[in-house]
Scaffold this motif. Structure first.
Motif, mmCIF file in Angstrom:
data_model
loop_
_atom_site.group_PDB
_atom_site.id
_atom_site.type_symbol
_atom_site.label_atom_id
_atom_site.label_comp_id
_atom_site.label_asym_id
_atom_site.label_seq_id
_atom_site.Cartn_x
_atom_site.Cartn_y
_atom_site.Cartn_z
ATOM 1 N N GLU A 91 0.827 -1.205 0.000
ATOM 2 C CA GLU A 91 0.000 0.000 0.000
ATOM 3 C C GLU A 91 0.862 1.256 0.000
ATOM 4 O OE1 GLU A 91 1.138 -0.679 4.146
ATOM 5 O OE2 GLU A 91 0.302 -2.006 2.629
ATOM 6 N N LYS A 92 0.404 2.290 -0.683
ATOM 7 C CA LYS A 92 1.151 3.559 -0.755
ATOM 8 C C LYS A 92 0.639 4.495 0.328
ATOM 9 C CE LYS A 92 2.491 7.113 -4.142
ATOM 10 N NZ LYS A 92 3.428 7.698 -3.263
ATOM 11 N N LEU A 93 1.565 5.021 1.111
ATOM 12 C CA LEU A 93 1.201 5.930 2.195
ATOM 13 C C LEU A 93 1.150 7.352 1.642
ATOM 14 C CD1 LEU A 93 0.748 5.880 5.334
ATOM 15 C CD2 LEU A 93 3.144 6.513 5.530
ATOM 16 N N GLU A 94 -0.054 7.864 1.444
ATOM 17 C CA GLU A 94 -0.204 9.192 0.833
ATOM 18 C C GLU A 94 0.085 10.320 1.821
ATOM 19 O OE1 GLU A 94 -0.694 9.671 -2.276
ATOM 20 O OE2 GLU A 94 -1.447 7.753 -3.011
ATOM 21 N N GLU A 95 -0.255 10.092 3.077
ATOM 22 C CA GLU A 95 -0.065 11.123 4.108
ATOM 23 C C GLU A 95 0.587 10.503 5.336
ATOM 24 O OE1 GLU A 95 -0.575 14.358 4.040
ATOM 25 O OE2 GLU A 95 -1.609 14.496 2.116
ATOM 26 N N PHE A 96 1.305 11.310 6.103
ATOM 27 C CA PHE A 96 1.845 10.849 7.375
ATOM 28 C C PHE A 96 0.662 10.446 8.241
ATOM 29 C CE2 PHE A 96 3.858 11.192 11.541
ATOM 30 C CZ PHE A 96 5.115 10.668 11.288
ATOM 31 N N VAL A 101 0.107 15.483 13.075
ATOM 32 C CA VAL A 101 1.444 15.755 12.555
ATOM 33 C C VAL A 101 1.380 16.135 11.080
ATOM 34 C CG1 VAL A 101 3.711 14.743 12.065
ATOM 35 C CG2 VAL A 101 2.555 14.229 14.229
ATOM 36 N N GLY A 102 1.978 17.285 10.734
ATOM 37 C CA GLY A 102 2.011 17.706 9.337
ATOM 38 C C GLY A 102 1.570 19.135 9.146
ATOM 39 N N ASP A 103 1.368 19.505 7.895
ATOM 40 C CA ASP A 103 0.998 20.888 7.575
ATOM 41 C C ASP A 103 -0.522 21.068 7.645
ATOM 42 O OD1 ASP A 103 -0.131 20.727 4.525
ATOM 43 O OD2 ASP A 103 1.435 19.235 4.875
ATOM 44 N N PRO A 104 -0.995 22.309 7.783
ATOM 45 C CA PRO A 104 -2.438 22.562 7.923
ATOM 46 C C PRO A 104 -3.265 22.145 6.709
ATOM 47 C CG PRO A 104 -1.151 24.494 8.598
ATOM 48 C CD PRO A 104 -0.191 23.540 7.947
ATOM 49 N N GLU A 105 -2.629 22.058 5.543
ATOM 50 C CA GLU A 105 -3.361 21.692 4.319
ATOM 51 C C GLU A 105 -3.596 20.179 4.212
ATOM 52 O OE1 GLU A 105 -2.048 25.434 4.432
ATOM 53 O OE2 GLU A 105 -0.532 23.868 4.141
ATOM 54 N N LYS A 106 -2.964 19.442 5.092
ATOM 55 C CA LYS A 106 -3.053 17.978 5.077
ATOM 56 C C LYS A 106 -4.502 17.480 5.085
ATOM 57 C CE LYS A 106 -1.897 14.213 8.295
ATOM 58 N NZ LYS A 106 -0.947 13.794 9.338
ATOM 59 N N TYR A 107 -5.354 18.148 5.871
ATOM 60 C CA TYR A 107 -6.727 17.664 6.065
ATOM 61 C C TYR A 107 -7.580 17.855 4.819
ATOM 62 C CZ TYR A 107 -4.497 18.091 10.536
ATOM 63 O OH TYR A 107 -3.565 18.004 11.538
ATOM 64 N N GLU A 108 -7.235 18.860 4.022
ATOM 65 C CA GLU A 108 -7.914 19.033 2.726
ATOM 66 C C GLU A 108 -7.529 17.893 1.788
ATOM 67 O OE1 GLU A 108 -10.111 21.256 1.279
ATOM 68 O OE2 GLU A 108 -10.476 21.906 3.337
ATOM 69 N N ARG A 109 -6.240 17.562 1.793
ATOM 70 C CA ARG A 109 -5.774 16.468 0.921
ATOM 71 C C ARG A 109 -6.389 15.133 1.342
ATOM 72 N NH1 ARG A 109 -0.820 19.078 2.049
ATOM 73 N NH2 ARG A 109 -0.087 17.318 3.331
ATOM 74 N N MET A 110 -6.618 14.974 2.640
ATOM 75 C CA MET A 110 -7.170 13.715 3.133
ATOM 76 C C MET A 110 -8.609 13.489 2.682
ATOM 77 S SD MET A 110 -5.543 13.415 6.963
ATOM 78 C CE MET A 110 -6.309 11.830 7.333
ATOM 79 N N LEU A 111 -9.283 14.542 2.257
ATOM 80 C CA LEU A 111 -10.650 14.415 1.739
ATOM 81 C C LEU A 111 -10.679 13.547 0.484
ATOM 82 C CD1 LEU A 111 -11.906 18.110 2.084
ATOM 83 C CD2 LEU A 111 -12.643 16.158 3.463
ATOM 84 N N LYS A 112 -9.541 13.542 -0.239
ATOM 85 C CA LYS A 112 -9.483 12.811 -1.507
ATOM 86 C C LYS A 112 -9.022 11.362 -1.330
ATOM 87 C CE LYS A 112 -8.324 17.152 -3.782
ATOM 88 N NZ LYS A 112 -7.202 17.998 -4.182
ATOM 89 N N LEU A 113 -8.614 10.987 -0.122
ATOM 90 C CA LEU A 113 -8.131 9.621 0.092
ATOM 91 C C LEU A 113 -9.283 8.625 0.063
ATOM 92 C CD1 LEU A 113 -5.514 10.078 2.977
ATOM 93 C CD2 LEU A 113 -5.097 9.973 0.517
ATOM 94 N N PRO A 114 -9.053 7.448 -0.532
ATOM 95 C CA PRO A 114 -10.125 6.439 -0.571
ATOM 96 C C PRO A 114 -10.382 5.840 0.806
ATOM 97 C CG PRO A 114 -8.076 5.532 -1.451
ATOM 98 C CD PRO A 114 -7.822 6.986 -1.193
ATOM 99 N N SER A 115 -11.583 5.354 1.012
ATOM 100 C CA SER A 115 -11.926 4.675 2.266
ATOM 101 C C SER A 115 -11.511 3.209 2.176
ATOM 102 C CB SER A 115 -13.430 4.756 2.515
ATOM 103 O OG SER A 115 -13.804 6.080 2.801
#
Length: 307
Positions: A91-96, A101-115
């Motif tokens: 599996e590819k780890l897209e986010e830490f 932990v991480g930058d404030p924009e991380k949570y926006e990017r996490m919206l696009k992660l698959p369930s």
């Protein structure tokens, strides 16, 4: 190194580089009365995290630093891969994976992660996004005996430059007992999580019970998350998550920091550091703050923490 873990190793490397040019008193900041490492966390990220929208099928691992969250992360990621009929370890780890932990924009990017999204956290429940509890997301709560947590935390602080280092164990012990370490007091952490222990979406497991019987532990975790396992799959997860296997593979999963994350992985290492006075001090605090609680009893303090 496998590209799948690049998000993890890059963020740690960046944090170590930042820590190398910071003065000791710059390496931590306080948020709601708890200290966090400036090298990998920020007030801006905490602010953004407040409005993070959880999904009901998210998989969350909660545990205080050095209680075994890297170990359980491996188990949970393998179980998720099995549930999706994927090859383990690819599996590819897209986010830490640690929420805070991480930058404030991380949570926006996490919206696009698959369930299902896998997340880990060292935060206390009152500092997690409220959507996690509103959606009744399943949380695996990992706890470990406090003396081994402190011992492992001491070695970790000296091995990885994202946290302030210590000249002596005595200095670290003083800070650990007086809430001057990252993520605050472990005893308060246990007390706060104990308030949630009866919720049906939360399962508590101890590091020690998983060490005693890994197969039973993995079986119970899979059942909690509703993941059916064959006997063959169960054994594969157990083998891949053994300390020997994870340490051997650590250069691929954690890069040059592998030896810091996977030091001993045992039980009762605290006996090599604690003085009689320190034993008595921690016993007293545990007795006062945690011993009478459900989580306190689950820790089997008399078995694992008495000299």
């Amino acid at each position: 190194m496998e590209n799948s873990r690049k998000a993890f190793t890059d963020l740690i490397a960046k944090g170590v580089a930042a820590g190398s040019v910071m003065k000791r008193d710059e390496m931590m900041f306080s948020h709601k009365g708890i200290l966090y490492p400036t090298t990998i966390c920020s007030p801006e990220a905490f602010k953004a995290l407040e409005s993070f929208e959880a999904r009901s099928d998210d998989v969350i691992l909660a545990g205080y630093p050095k209680s075994g969250t890297n170990w359980l992360s491996q188990i949970l990621n393998d179980l998720i891969a099995i549930s999706q009929k994927k090859t383990l370890g690819k599996e590819k780890l897209e986010e830490f994976p640690y929420l805070e932990v991480g930058d404030p924009e991380k949570y926006e990017r996490m919206l696009k992660l698959p369930s299902p999204r896998f997340m880990a956290t060292h935060l206390r429940p009152e500092n997690l996004p409220t959507s996690i509890f509103r959606k009744k997301v399943k949380i695996l709560l990992l706890v470990r005996n406090p003396k081994d947590v402190a011992t492992s935390f001491f070695h970790f602080s000296n091995g990885l430059g994202i946290l302030p280092s210590y000249d002596t164990w005595d200095d670290f012990f003083t800070d650990f007992m007086s809430k001057k370490v990252a993520w605050g007091s472990y005893f308060e952490y246990l007390s706060e999580w104990n308030k949630y222990i009866d919720k049906e979406n939360i399962m508590a497991i101890t590091y020690e019970e998983l060490k005693e019987n890994p197969a039973l532990g993995v079986k119970n975790i899979a059942a909690f998350f509703g993941i059916p396992l064959t006997e063959e799959e169960l054994q594969l997860v157990v083998e891949r998550s053994s300390f020997q296997s994870m340490k051997k593979n650590s250069e691929k999963t954690h890069g040059s920091f592998g030896n810091v994350f996977f030091r001993k992985g045992g039980v009762s290492d605290w006996k090599n550091l604690f003085s009689e006075e320190q034993n008595e001090k921690m016993d007293k605090v545990f007795e006062e703050q945690v011993a009478g609680t459900k989580l306190g009893k689950k820790l089997k303090y008399d078995v694992y923490c008495k000299a």
